[in-house]
Design a protein around this motif. Structure first.
Motif, PDB file in Angstrom:
ATOM      1  N   LEU A 114      33.112  29.743 -19.231  1.00  0.00           N
ATOM      2  CA  LEU A 114      33.568  28.371 -19.347  1.00  0.00           C
ATOM      3  C   LEU A 114      32.522  28.257 -21.317  1.00  0.00           C
ATOM      4  CD1 LEU A 114      33.130  25.395 -19.227  1.00  0.00           C
ATOM      5  CD2 LEU A 114      30.440  25.544 -18.795  1.00  0.00           C
ATOM      6  N   VAL A 115      31.615  29.354 -21.692  1.00  0.00           N
ATOM      7  CA  VAL A 115      31.380  29.826 -23.181  1.00  0.00           C
ATOM      8  C   VAL A 115      32.122  30.223 -23.800  1.00  0.00           C
ATOM      9  CG1 VAL A 115      29.930  30.828 -24.414  1.00  0.00           C
ATOM     10  CG2 VAL A 115      28.824  29.820 -22.345  1.00  0.00           C
ATOM     11  N   ALA A 116      33.211  30.862 -23.215  1.00  0.00           N
ATOM     12  CA  ALA A 116      34.554  31.456 -23.982  1.00  0.00           C
ATOM     13  C   ALA A 116      35.327  30.274 -24.154  1.00  0.00           C
ATOM     14  CB  ALA A 116      34.769  32.490 -23.096  1.00  0.00           C
ATOM     15  N   GLY A 117      35.571  29.413 -23.215  1.00  0.00           N
ATOM     16  CA  GLY A 117      35.985  28.232 -23.528  1.00  0.00           C
ATOM     17  C   GLY A 117      35.656  27.482 -24.267  1.00  0.00           C
ATOM     18  N   HIS A 118      33.839  26.900 -24.892  1.00  0.00           N
ATOM     19  CA  HIS A 118      33.678  26.371 -25.512  1.00  0.00           C
ATOM     20  C   HIS A 118      34.025  26.957 -26.996  1.00  0.00           C
ATOM     21  CE1 HIS A 118      32.614  22.588 -23.828  1.00  0.00           C
ATOM     22  NE2 HIS A 118      31.528  23.522 -22.894  1.00  0.00           N
ATOM     23  N   ASN A 119      33.723  28.644 -27.361  1.00  0.00           N
ATOM     24  CA  ASN A 119      33.958  29.275 -28.328  1.00  0.00           C
ATOM     25  C   ASN A 119      35.975  29.226 -29.094  1.00  0.00           C
ATOM     26  OD1 ASN A 119      31.899  29.933 -28.855  1.00  0.00           O
ATOM     27  ND2 ASN A 119      31.397  31.762 -27.179  1.00  0.00           N
ATOM     28  N   ARG A 120      36.304  28.969 -27.937  1.00  0.00           N
ATOM     29  CA  ARG A 120      38.058  29.037 -28.455  1.00  0.00           C
ATOM     30  C   ARG A 120      38.205  27.803 -29.227  1.00  0.00           C
ATOM     31  NH1 ARG A 120      42.633  29.158 -24.016  1.00  0.00           N
ATOM     32  NH2 ARG A 120      44.512  28.179 -25.313  1.00  0.00           N
ATOM     33  N   ARG A 121      37.791  26.404 -28.361  1.00  0.00           N
ATOM     34  CA  ARG A 121      37.773  24.866 -28.386  1.00  0.00           C
ATOM     35  C   ARG A 121      37.203  24.280 -30.111  1.00  0.00           C
ATOM     36  NH1 ARG A 121      34.400  20.056 -28.113  1.00  0.00           N
ATOM     37  NH2 ARG A 121      35.770  18.223 -28.132  1.00  0.00           N
ATOM     38  N   ALA A 122      36.017  25.310 -30.471  1.00  0.00           N
ATOM     39  CA  ALA A 122      35.287  25.057 -31.815  1.00  0.00           C
ATOM     40  C   ALA A 122      36.346  25.688 -32.591  1.00  0.00           C
ATOM     41  CB  ALA A 122      34.097  26.057 -32.056  1.00  0.00           C
ATOM     42  N   TYR A 123      36.783  26.819 -31.870  1.00  0.00           N
ATOM     43  CA  TYR A 123      37.315  27.699 -33.821  1.00  0.00           C
ATOM     44  C   TYR A 123      38.955  26.333 -33.250  1.00  0.00           C
ATOM     45  CZ  TYR A 123      40.816  30.836 -34.973  1.00  0.00           C
ATOM     46  OH  TYR A 123      41.767  31.430 -36.031  1.00  0.00           O
ATOM     47  N   ARG A 124      39.438  26.303 -32.678  1.00  0.00           N
ATOM     48  CA  ARG A 124      40.602  25.782 -32.896  1.00  0.00           C
ATOM     49  C   ARG A 124      40.203  23.883 -33.378  1.00  0.00           C
ATOM     50  NH1 ARG A 124      42.442  22.311 -27.989  1.00  0.00           N
ATOM     51  NH2 ARG A 124      40.223  20.774 -29.035  1.00  0.00           N
ATOM     52  N   ILE A 125      39.300  23.667 -33.468  1.00  0.00           N
ATOM     53  CA  ILE A 125      38.834  22.343 -34.279  1.00  0.00           C
ATOM     54  C   ILE A 125      38.610  22.695 -36.306  1.00  0.00           C
ATOM     55  CG2 ILE A 125      37.267  20.845 -34.228  1.00  0.00           C
ATOM     56  CD1 ILE A 125      36.373  20.652 -31.750  1.00  0.00           C
ATOM     57  N   ARG A 126      37.959  24.249 -36.129  1.00  0.00           N
ATOM     58  CA  ARG A 126      37.852  24.361 -37.484  1.00  0.00           C
ATOM     59  C   ARG A 126      38.637  24.369 -38.220  1.00  0.00           C
ATOM     60  NH1 ARG A 126      33.375  27.532 -34.963  1.00  0.00           N
ATOM     61  NH2 ARG A 126      34.656  29.273 -35.037  1.00  0.00           N
ATOM     62  N   ALA A 127      40.742  25.369 -37.066  1.00  0.00           N
ATOM     63  CA  ALA A 127      41.971  25.671 -37.667  1.00  0.00           C
ATOM     64  C   ALA A 127      42.131  24.369 -37.469  1.00  0.00           C
ATOM     65  CB  ALA A 127      42.267  26.209 -36.814  1.00  0.00           C
ATOM     66  N   GLU A 128      41.898  23.541 -37.000  1.00  0.00           N
ATOM     67  CA  GLU A 128      42.623  22.431 -37.053  1.00  0.00           C
ATOM     68  C   GLU A 128      42.292  20.915 -38.348  1.00  0.00           C
ATOM     69  OE1 GLU A 128      42.281  20.098 -33.876  1.00  0.00           O
ATOM     70  OE2 GLU A 128      43.744  20.733 -32.588  1.00  0.00           O
ATOM     71  N   GLN A 129      40.690  21.673 -38.813  1.00  0.00           N
ATOM     72  CA  GLN A 129      40.234  20.799 -39.829  1.00  0.00           C
ATOM     73  C   GLN A 129      40.325  21.863 -41.273  1.00  0.00           C
ATOM     74  OE1 GLN A 129      36.062  21.049 -38.609  1.00  0.00           O
ATOM     75  NE2 GLN A 129      35.934  19.498 -37.511  1.00  0.00           N
TER      76      GLN A 129
END
Length: 352
Positions: A114-129
């Motif tokens: 789950l922690v890895a999934g949230h890190n992946r989500r944060a990375y994706r959001i930063r990439a989109e931004q």
């Protein structure tokens, strides 16, 4: 055994549906509540079934589902799904009588995934931004290039207008003088001389136009030298005294400041020839600490009479000084024109 088969089928179908919506770009379906509920149910059921004998591999389906949901869901919802999965897993442990290591190790795996999934989500959001900011930067640069092109076109238009207004205005004076010499005085020789001057003025106007366009991309000569050349040309062309006075310590000015002052002097001299022919002109250039001032003075012209030279009209329609004032305002400068101490004065000032 039947539970394991059903769980494999349900978890596999849920993950397959999830990946198909991603491959097809159907983000609305991917983020629909029913899709997330199905994937959460598959995670919990796989966790429960993995505690039974010969079904330990189902924990992999559970972890994959938790990873996907952790990537898509917010932190509270992600932990809620992980909590439900751990509760289902521990329930399976109690029902199936699995080992203590299973009961402790698998919940830890769920938390780590789950922690890895949230890190992946944060990375994706930063990439989109970052992608959005890059797109905005590209749009801003494109807009800046467009504005720069429009500014350059406006500068060229102003310069061509100023040069042509000055040249054609002076040419109009010469032609009207020649016409007056032919019709009123029958002086052909002097009229021919004036027309020769008009021809030279036309050639000079074309050269000045080319020079103005070139000056847009290069520096002018020092302003006091440019004004001295202009005063000599006006003196020779109109046969009137022109005095240039430079006060203060001359220093180079940027082209965007020197050029408006040069054009203002040019316009003021043309107006003096129009409205006060045969009158002396005084040009003063003053360098001060915070600004540079240009002043052009000439006596007021007298009303025309049969014994006096006519007050000639030109083709610029009287908009020259208005254009100069607008150009100086863009630089934070000022321009005033009016009667001062019995003389017509044009005064322009730009900050240094």
């Amino acid at each position: 055994m039947t539970l394991a088969i059903v769980t494999y089928a349900l978890g596999g179908l849920a993950l397959l549906w999830w990946e198909l919506t991603h491959a097809l770009g159907d983000e609305a379906a991917r983020r629909a509540p029913r899709m997330r509920i199905l994937l959460g149910a598959a995670a919990a059921l796989s966790g429960y079934a993995s505690a039974f004998p010969h079904a330990g591999a189902l924990i992999g389906l559970s972890l994959i589902a938790v990873m996907h949901l952790g990537t898509e869901l917010s932190l509270p919802l992600g932990w809620a799904v992980a909590g439900c999965t751990v509760v289902a897993l521990e329930t399976g442990v109690l029902v199936a009588g699995a080992s203590r290591g299973f009961a402790v190790g698998y919940p830890m795996l769920v938390a780590l995934v789950l922690v890895a999934g949230h890190n992946r989500r944060a990375y994706r959001i930063r990439a989109e931004q970052s992608a959005a900011m890059l797109a905005q930067s590209e749009l801003l640069r494109a807009e800046q290039r467009r504005v720069a092109v429009l500014d350059e076109r406006a500068r060229i238009a102003r310069e061509i207008h100023d040069v042509l207004a000055h040249s054609l205005g002076a040419l109009s004076i010469q032609i009207q003088a020649a016409s007056a010499l032919l019709t009123d005085h029958r002086d052909v020789d002097r009229a021919v001389t004036v027309l020769d001057g008009a021809r030279r003025l036309t050639a000079d106007g074309l050269a000045e136009t080319r020079r103005a366009v070139h000056a847009l991309r290069s520096d002018l000569a020092p302003l006091d030298e440019e004004l001295a050349t202009m005063a000599d040309t006006h003196r020779q062309r109109h046969g009137v005294p022109v005095r240039l006075r430079v006060e203060g310590e001359p220093s180079p000015l940027p082209a965007d400041q020197a050029l408006p002052l040069f054009r203002t002097a040019q316009e003021a001299l043309t107006n003096a020839a129009k409205h006060a022919p045969a009158q002396p002109v005084e040009v003063a250039l003053t360098y001060e600490d915070e600004h540079v001032t240009l002043t052009v003075d000439n006596p007021l012209g007298a009303p025309p009479s049969p014994r006096r030279a006519p007050a000639f009209a030109t083709v610029d329609g009287g908009y020259g000084l208005t254009g100069m004032r607008e150009r100086l305002l863009l630089l934070g400068g000022t321009l005033d024109a009016g009667v001062r101490d019995g003389q017509w004065r044009v005064r322009a000032e730009v900050p240094r």
